[in-house]
Scaffold this motif. Structure first.
Motif, PDB file in Angstrom:
ATOM      1  N   GLY A  41       4.592  12.074  -3.487  1.00 49.86           N
ATOM      2  CA  GLY A  41       3.181  12.266  -3.759  1.00 49.86           C
ATOM      3  C   GLY A  41       2.520  11.337  -4.739  1.00 49.86           C
ATOM      4  N   THR A  42       1.348  11.759  -5.200  1.00 51.61           N
ATOM      5  CA  THR A  42       0.461  10.922  -6.012  1.00 51.61           C
ATOM      6  C   THR A  42       1.071  10.563  -7.364  1.00 51.61           C
ATOM      7  OG1 THR A  42      -1.425  12.007  -4.939  1.00 51.61           O
ATOM      8  CG2 THR A  42      -1.887  10.771  -6.953  1.00 51.61           C
ATOM      9  N   GLY A  43       1.724  11.514  -8.006  1.00 51.26           N
ATOM     10  CA  GLY A  43       2.306  11.240  -9.322  1.00 51.26           C
ATOM     11  C   GLY A  43       3.290  10.092  -9.305  1.00 51.26           C
ATOM     12  N   HIS A  44       4.100  10.005  -8.257  1.00 55.97           N
ATOM     13  CA  HIS A  44       5.054   8.907  -8.120  1.00 55.97           C
ATOM     14  C   HIS A  44       4.321   7.577  -7.926  1.00 55.97           C
ATOM     15  CE1 HIS A  44       9.033   7.452  -6.045  1.00 55.97           C
ATOM     16  NE2 HIS A  44       8.726   6.728  -7.117  1.00 55.97           N
ATOM     17  N   MET A  45       3.220   7.602  -7.174  1.00 55.01           N
ATOM     18  CA  MET A  45       2.459   6.369  -6.963  1.00 55.01           C
ATOM     19  C   MET A  45       1.807   5.884  -8.265  1.00 55.01           C
ATOM     20  SD  MET A  45       0.837   6.619  -3.104  1.00 55.01           S
ATOM     21  CE  MET A  45       0.185   8.283  -3.182  1.00 55.01           C
ATOM     22  N   VAL A  46       1.398   6.813  -9.125  1.00 55.22           N
ATOM     23  CA  VAL A  46       0.863   6.416 -10.438  1.00 55.22           C
ATOM     24  C   VAL A  46       1.900   5.575 -11.178  1.00 55.22           C
ATOM     25  CG1 VAL A  46       0.194   7.271 -12.721  1.00 55.22           C
ATOM     26  CG2 VAL A  46      -0.733   8.356 -10.667  1.00 55.22           C
ATOM     27  N   ALA A  52      -3.127   2.213  -3.354  1.00 57.15           N
ATOM     28  CA  ALA A  52      -2.501   3.488  -3.012  1.00 57.15           C
ATOM     29  C   ALA A  52      -3.575   4.475  -2.576  1.00 57.15           C
ATOM     30  CB  ALA A  52      -1.709   4.049  -4.186  1.00 57.15           C
ATOM     31  N   ILE A  53      -3.184   5.375  -1.693  1.00 54.07           N
ATOM     32  CA  ILE A  53      -4.066   6.434  -1.201  1.00 54.07           C
ATOM     33  C   ILE A  53      -3.451   7.758  -1.614  1.00 54.07           C
ATOM     34  CG2 ILE A  53      -5.122   7.491   0.820  1.00 54.07           C
ATOM     35  CD1 ILE A  53      -4.771   4.790   2.266  1.00 54.07           C
ATOM     36  N   GLY A  54      -4.162   8.494  -2.462  1.00 60.82           N
ATOM     37  CA  GLY A  54      -3.595   9.741  -2.970  1.00 60.82           C
ATOM     38  C   GLY A  54      -4.674  10.743  -3.318  1.00 60.82           C
ATOM     39  N   LEU A  55      -4.255  11.811  -3.948  1.00 65.23           N
ATOM     40  CA  LEU A  55      -5.140  12.935  -4.225  1.00 65.23           C
ATOM     41  C   LEU A  55      -6.065  12.667  -5.412  1.00 65.23           C
ATOM     42  CD1 LEU A  55      -2.542  15.775  -3.682  1.00 65.23           C
ATOM     43  CD2 LEU A  55      -4.365  15.062  -2.132  1.00 65.23           C
ATOM     44  N   THR A  56      -7.303  13.061  -5.246  1.00 71.19           N
ATOM     45  CA  THR A  56      -8.327  12.835  -6.266  1.00 71.19           C
ATOM     46  C   THR A  56      -7.883  13.341  -7.624  1.00 71.19           C
ATOM     47  OG1 THR A  56     -10.041  13.060  -4.571  1.00 71.19           O
ATOM     48  CG2 THR A  56     -10.735  13.304  -6.870  1.00 71.19           C
ATOM     49  N   GLU A  57      -7.392  14.583  -7.687  1.00 70.86           N
ATOM     50  CA  GLU A  57      -7.049  15.186  -8.976  1.00 70.86           C
ATOM     51  C   GLU A  57      -5.902  14.452  -9.674  1.00 70.86           C
ATOM     52  OE1 GLU A  57      -5.445  17.899  -5.631  1.00 70.86           O
ATOM     53  OE2 GLU A  57      -7.260  16.735  -6.057  1.00 70.86           O
ATOM     54  N   GLY A  58      -4.973  13.907  -8.871  1.00 69.37           N
ATOM     55  CA  GLY A  58      -3.870  13.152  -9.468  1.00 69.37           C
ATOM     56  C   GLY A  58      -4.337  11.857 -10.095  1.00 69.37           C
ATOM     57  N   TRP A  59      -5.221  11.130  -9.392  1.00 66.86           N
ATOM     58  CA  TRP A  59      -5.759   9.883  -9.942  1.00 66.86           C
ATOM     59  C   TRP A  59      -6.583  10.150 -11.201  1.00 66.86           C
ATOM     60  CZ3 TRP A  59      -2.531   7.170  -7.767  1.00 66.86           C
ATOM     61  CH2 TRP A  59      -2.411   6.937  -6.399  1.00 66.86           C
ATOM     62  N   VAL A  60      -7.447  11.151 -11.156  1.00 69.99           N
ATOM     63  CA  VAL A  60      -8.310  11.434 -12.304  1.00 69.99           C
ATOM     64  C   VAL A  60      -7.478  11.873 -13.511  1.00 69.99           C
ATOM     65  CG1 VAL A  60     -10.153  12.932 -13.179  1.00 69.99           C
ATOM     66  CG2 VAL A  60     -10.320  11.950 -10.879  1.00 69.99           C
ATOM     67  N   ILE A  63       0.840  -1.194   0.000  1.00 68.69           N
ATOM     68  CA  ILE A  63       0.000   0.000   0.000  1.00 68.69           C
ATOM     69  C   ILE A  63       0.879   1.249   0.000  1.00 68.69           C
ATOM     70  CG2 ILE A  63      -1.767   1.309   1.227  1.00 68.69           C
ATOM     71  CD1 ILE A  63      -2.786  -1.276   2.416  1.00 68.69           C
ATOM     72  N   GLY A  64       0.713   2.074  -1.026  1.00 69.89           N
ATOM     73  CA  GLY A  64       1.430   3.330  -1.105  1.00 69.89           C
ATOM     74  C   GLY A  64       0.648   4.444  -0.430  1.00 69.89           C
ATOM     75  N   PHE A  65       1.365   5.343   0.232  1.00 67.48           N
ATOM     76  CA  PHE A  65       0.714   6.450   0.929  1.00 67.48           C
ATOM     77  C   PHE A  65       1.682   7.621   1.028  1.00 67.48           C
ATOM     78  CE2 PHE A  65       3.228   4.459   4.148  1.00 67.48           C
ATOM     79  CZ  PHE A  65       3.511   5.433   5.105  1.00 67.48           C
ATOM     80  N   VAL A  66       1.142   8.809   1.264  1.00 63.27           N
ATOM     81  CA  VAL A  66       1.957   9.997   1.475  1.00 63.27           C
ATOM     82  C   VAL A  66       2.181  10.136   2.981  1.00 63.27           C
ATOM     83  CG1 VAL A  66       2.145  12.482   1.129  1.00 63.27           C
ATOM     84  CG2 VAL A  66       0.970  11.070  -0.584  1.00 63.27           C
ATOM     85  N   PRO A  67       3.417  10.155   3.447  1.00 62.90           N
ATOM     86  CA  PRO A  67       3.696  10.136   4.896  1.00 62.90           C
ATOM     87  C   PRO A  67       3.482  11.509   5.541  1.00 62.90           C
ATOM     88  CG  PRO A  67       5.739  10.204   3.678  1.00 62.90           C
ATOM     89  CD  PRO A  67       4.655  10.082   2.649  1.00 62.90           C
ATOM     90  N   GLU A  68       2.244  11.946   5.520  1.00 60.89           N
ATOM     91  CA  GLU A  68       1.856  13.201   6.149  1.00 60.89           C
ATOM     92  C   GLU A  68       0.718  12.922   7.117  1.00 60.89           C
ATOM     93  OE1 GLU A  68       1.025  15.842   2.887  1.00 60.89           O
ATOM     94  OE2 GLU A  68       3.130  15.942   2.242  1.00 60.89           O
ATOM     95  N   HIS A  69       0.161  13.953   7.731  1.00 59.75           N
ATOM     96  CA  HIS A  69      -0.846  13.797   8.771  1.00 59.75           C
ATOM     97  C   HIS A  69      -2.076  13.012   8.322  1.00 59.75           C
ATOM     98  CE1 HIS A  69      -1.263  17.275   6.366  1.00 59.75           C
ATOM     99  NE2 HIS A  69      -2.104  17.971   7.093  1.00 59.75           N
ATOM    100  N   PHE A  70      -2.428  13.096   7.027  1.00 57.62           N
ATOM    101  CA  PHE A  70      -3.582  12.361   6.526  1.00 57.62           C
ATOM    102  C   PHE A  70      -3.406  10.843   6.623  1.00 57.62           C
ATOM    103  CE2 PHE A  70      -4.185  16.467   4.463  1.00 57.62           C
ATOM    104  CZ  PHE A  70      -5.565  16.649   4.544  1.00 57.62           C
ATOM    105  N   SER A  71      -2.192  10.378   6.783  1.00 57.36           N
ATOM    106  CA  SER A  71      -1.940   8.934   6.837  1.00 57.36           C
ATOM    107  C   SER A  71      -2.219   8.331   8.206  1.00 57.36           C
ATOM    108  CB  SER A  71      -0.483   8.641   6.442  1.00 57.36           C
ATOM    109  OG  SER A  71       0.424   9.156   7.410  1.00 57.36           O
TER     110      SER A  71
END
Length: 308
Positions: free
Chosen positions: A36-41, A52-60, A6-14
């Motif tokens: 961030g999200t681009g690297h997880m893509v 992976a858990i990332g930003l909506t706009e990056g996935w879309v 599971i990929g994630f951004v190691p910030e408070h949201f995690s």
């Protein structure tokens, strides 16, 4: 079967993800992606991640365009909603950049991003649309010759490099989540101090969960989502533990952790996404010039829609 990756951004949201593993025995290898999200893509399409858990706009931005992959091989789908509240993107420049004092000063400047296609890249164009620096792609060319490229984009990989770049003038500004940026505001911050010159909120819920096509709908993924639901509930019911983890392990000020917790709203059930949210995201990114008019229908890149 080996543990899910599971990929994630190691910030408070995690934090709920951390609680899912520490309190509810989530059987997974958690892999941090500070860039961030681009690297997880990239890692998802290289089969280096399962979820992976990332930003909506990056996935879309990655999934909505026509796929160049035969039968959508090595691709992934959006399967869940992690955070329902919008994200506040702070717009920052170097702390001594007296030539930049507001968002109005940023047209035609150098925009630092983690990667092309990342949230920090996509939101730059949403900002440009808000400021009137982009024409609607469906309209006739403007008489004043306005360009669809309002910035000189500088991919810089990670948050530290972005802060460094706006100080040495490799870039003029960048966009990153507000509370992560806040601790570096002011000339005394170290290293690479920055200052805030504006902000913009996403017009959609901010974090989504994706999974590789090969594992979508599988039992292990469903179990992982159940554990994540439990982690979210634990986060909601144990505020002091959450604040302690964020301030001690993730390097945020305690007062910022408390203030952020007043603003964030995690999904009560992370399974599935609302089609209206994704449709709005697609429409906004088309208007901002991030997506072209052609694209794939939601059914091809969404694994689970709420209410269906």
């Amino acid at each position: 079967m080996p543990p899910l990756r599971i990929g994630f951004v190691p910030e408070h949201f995690s934090t709920p993800l951390h609680f899912a593993q520490t309190h509810f025995s989530l059987q997974a290898t958690l892999i941090p992606f500070p860039s961030g999200t681009g690297h997880m893509v990239t890692s998802l399409r290289a089969s280096e991640l399962d979820i992976a858990i990332g930003l909506t706009e990056g996935w879309v931005a990655a999934l909505a365009p026509p796929s160049p992959r035969p039968n959508n091989s090595n691709d992934f789908k959006i399967i869940g909603t992690y955070v329902e509240s919008p994200l506040c993107w702070a717009i920052s420049t170097g702390s001594t950049r007296d030539d930049i004092t507001s968002a109005a000063d940023l047209h035609s400047k150098a925009l630092g991003v983690s990667r092309v296609g990342s949230g920090s890249y996509v939101m730059g164009f949403v900002l440009a649309d808000r400021e009137g620096w982009l024409r609607d792609v469906s309209s006739a060319p403007p008489s004043d010759g306005a360009s669809k490229q309002p910035f000189d984009v500088k991919p810089l990989q990670n948050f530290e490099n972005l802060r460094k770049a706006v100080n040495d003038k490799t870039a003029d500004f960048f966009m990153w989540e507000y509370f992560t940026s806040k601790r570096y505001y002011g000339s005394a911050a170290s290293p690479y101090p920055i200052k805030k010159v504006g902000e913009i909120y996403t017009p959609w819920s901010s974090w989504k969960i994706v999974a590789r096509n090969e594992v979508v709908g599988g039992k292990e993924v469903e179990k992982a989502l159940d554990k994540l639901n439990a982690g979210v509930k634990w986060f909601q019911e144990h505020e002091e533990e959450a604040v302690r983890y964020i301030s001690e392990e993730l390097d945020y000020e305690e007062e910022d952790a408390r203030e952020w917790m007043k603003t964030v709203r995690f999904a009560e059930d992370v399974k599935g996404v609302e089609s209206e949210v994704l449709e709005k995201t697609v429409a906004t990114l088309k208007k901002a010039g991030v997506l072209g008019e052609a694209g794939r229908p939601l059914e091809e890149w969404v694994g689970s829609i709420k209410g269906r």
